[in-house]
Design a protein around this motif. Structure first.
Motif, PDB file in Angstrom:
ATOM      1  N   ASP A   1      18.862 -35.465  76.772  1.00  0.00           N
ATOM      2  CA  ASP A   1      18.918 -34.251  77.584  1.00  0.00           C
ATOM      3  C   ASP A   1      18.714 -33.019  76.701  1.00  0.00           C
ATOM      4  O   ASP A   1      19.011 -33.038  75.500  1.00  0.00           O
TER       5      ASP A   1
ATOM      6  N   PRO B   1      16.125 -26.029  78.940  1.00  0.00           N
ATOM      7  CA  PRO B   1      14.729 -25.681  79.199  1.00  0.00           C
ATOM      8  C   PRO B   1      14.158 -24.833  78.073  1.00  0.00           C
ATOM      9  O   PRO B   1      14.903 -24.166  77.344  1.00  0.00           O
TER      10      PRO B   1
ATOM     11  N   GLY C   1      20.834 -30.900  81.906  1.00  0.00           N
ATOM     12  CA  GLY C   1      19.703 -30.039  82.178  1.00  0.00           C
ATOM     13  C   GLY C   1      18.385 -30.734  82.419  1.00  0.00           C
ATOM     14  O   GLY C   1      18.218 -31.473  83.380  1.00  0.00           O
ATOM     15  N   GLU C   2      17.430 -30.540  81.502  1.00  0.00           N
ATOM     16  CA  GLU C   2      16.032 -30.861  81.769  1.00  0.00           C
ATOM     17  C   GLU C   2      15.781 -32.352  82.002  1.00  0.00           C
ATOM     18  O   GLU C   2      14.904 -32.719  82.784  1.00  0.00           O
TER      19      GLU C   2
ATOM     20  N   HIS D   1      16.543 -32.858  85.644  1.00  0.00           N
ATOM     21  CA  HIS D   1      15.956 -31.871  86.553  1.00  0.00           C
ATOM     22  C   HIS D   1      14.904 -32.541  87.440  1.00  0.00           C
ATOM     23  O   HIS D   1      14.000 -33.219  86.969  1.00  0.00           O
TER      24      HIS D   1
ATOM     25  N   ASP E   1      18.778 -29.469  90.409  1.00  0.00           N
ATOM     26  CA  ASP E   1      18.053 -28.307  89.918  1.00  0.00           C
ATOM     27  C   ASP E   1      18.928 -27.635  88.869  1.00  0.00           C
ATOM     28  O   ASP E   1      19.982 -27.092  89.196  1.00  0.00           O
ATOM     29  N   MET E   2      18.498 -27.682  87.620  1.00  0.00           N
ATOM     30  CA  MET E   2      19.340 -27.151  86.539  1.00  0.00           C
ATOM     31  C   MET E   2      19.493 -25.640  86.605  1.00  0.00           C
ATOM     32  O   MET E   2      20.310 -25.068  85.875  1.00  0.00           O
ATOM     33  N   TYR E   3      18.723 -24.970  87.481  1.00  0.00           N
ATOM     34  CA  TYR E   3      18.835 -23.524  87.625  1.00  0.00           C
ATOM     35  C   TYR E   3      19.750 -23.118  88.775  1.00  0.00           C
ATOM     36  O   TYR E   3      19.901 -21.936  89.058  1.00  0.00           O
TER      37      TYR E   3
ATOM     38  N   SER F   1      25.668 -27.677  85.731  1.00  0.00           N
ATOM     39  CA  SER F   1      24.237 -27.466  85.544  1.00  0.00           C
ATOM     40  C   SER F   1      24.023 -26.535  84.355  1.00  0.00           C
ATOM     41  O   SER F   1      24.924 -25.776  83.972  1.00  0.00           O
ATOM     42  N   TYR F   2      22.825 -26.581  83.776  1.00  0.00           N
ATOM     43  CA  TYR F   2      22.535 -25.706  82.638  1.00  0.00           C
ATOM     44  C   TYR F   2      22.764 -24.243  83.004  1.00  0.00           C
ATOM     45  O   TYR F   2      23.307 -23.466  82.214  1.00  0.00           O
TER      46      TYR F   2
END
Length: 288
Positions: free
Chosen positions: A41, A44, A98-99, A102, A113-115, A160-161
């Motif tokens: 992991d 972004p 995160g990514e 994602h 959705d990490m955002y 989440s990130y």
């Protein structure tokens, strides 16, 4: 001359193949499964600006069809899902993901959705809402729990990130946190764990209207490096007829489309940009 293959040879080959396939199927799937294109992991690329992110807004939701089986077992350990989380509060270690995850499904069937302001928890009902306080710096945020985990170490929640960035521990990886459940009943009353009386849920905040000297924009990205912002702005000009700008806000360079005279038009543009794979835009009000 081509040598013929006897039936016993064919049968032996089939048995061997079945044994190999059976061995693969019964093996535990490693964390770096081929389901994910990234083995480890990571955050972004670029410097994601979390300053405009809003907390998740607690509301009444029925339990998800997925992710609420109780008990369930992961890596040989059994976990039980809470029937009622209204009094849940805990302190411990938070991590983030995160990514790597994602775009993949969460435990309740949604797409991670990490955002977004979401989290994974081992035993809270899905979905749930919790207020998370970073005890190292005092920052707080509210997240929606829609996933299961983390299943290693003494970590009690995986944010989440974006949520980790908002709490200021994304570069460290973990933080000492306090988690407090926020539950909303079907009649709209809201209860915060640790408080004796329920409180009325606040009405949804109306979108802020642009005042003189301000405009409504679709923000597609925000970077600390101006070159990254310029590259994204050029890509946007190839997919939209609306004006594109790079707006300097402190140390960040925000890539924005607009201005728009109505918020609805900005939201339509935001959906179009997301459909072509240029991120998950947000609608903001900024100086012209």
């Amino acid at each position: 001359m081509r040598k013929s293959i006897t039936r016993p040879t064919i049968y032996s080959g089939i048995v061997l193949l079945m044994a190999l396939l059976s061995g693969c199927a019964s093996s535990p799937e490693p964390s770096s499964s081929s389901r994910y294109s990234i083995s480890q992991d990571r955050a972004p690329t670029g410097d994601f600006d979390a300053s405009d992110l809003k907390d998740a807004v607690p509301r009444y939701e029925p339990l998800s069809r997925g992710g609420n089986k109780s008990p369930y077992t992961v890596w040989g350990k059994q976990y039980t899902v809470m029937a009622d989380a209204s009094d849940y509060a805990q302190r411990g270690t938070a991590s983030w993901y995160g990514e790597k995850f994602h775009g993949h499904k969460t435990s309740n069937g949604e797409i991670f959705d990490m955002y977004e302001m979401t989290a994974a928890h081992k035993s809270l009902p899905l979905p749930s809402y919790v207020r998370v306080t970073n005890l190292d710096n005092g920052r707080q945020t509210v997240v929606r729990v829609n996933d299961r985990g983390p299943f290693h170490g003494d970590r009690i929640i995986d944010l989440s990130y974006a949520a980790a960035k908002k709490l200021g521990y994304q570069s460290r990886g973990t933080a000492n946190v306090e988690i407090v459940a926020i539950t909303v009943a079907a009649d709209g009353t809201m209860r915060v764990a640790g408080k004796n009386e329920p409180v009325a849920s606040p009405p949804p905040a109306a979108p802020r209207k642009a005042s003189a000297g301000e405009g409504i924009f679709v923000q597609v990205g925000s970077f600390s490096q101006p070159d990254s912002a310029r590259q994204l702005s050029q890509r946007l000009r190839n997919v939209t007829d609306s004006p594109v700008r790079v707006f300097a806000a402190g140390q960040y360079h925000r890539v924005q489309v607009g201005p728009f005279i109505q918020r609805g038009l900005a939201e339509e543009q935001s959906k179009l940009i997301e459909q072509v794979g240029l991120g998950r835009p947000i609608v903001v009000t900024d100086p012209l």
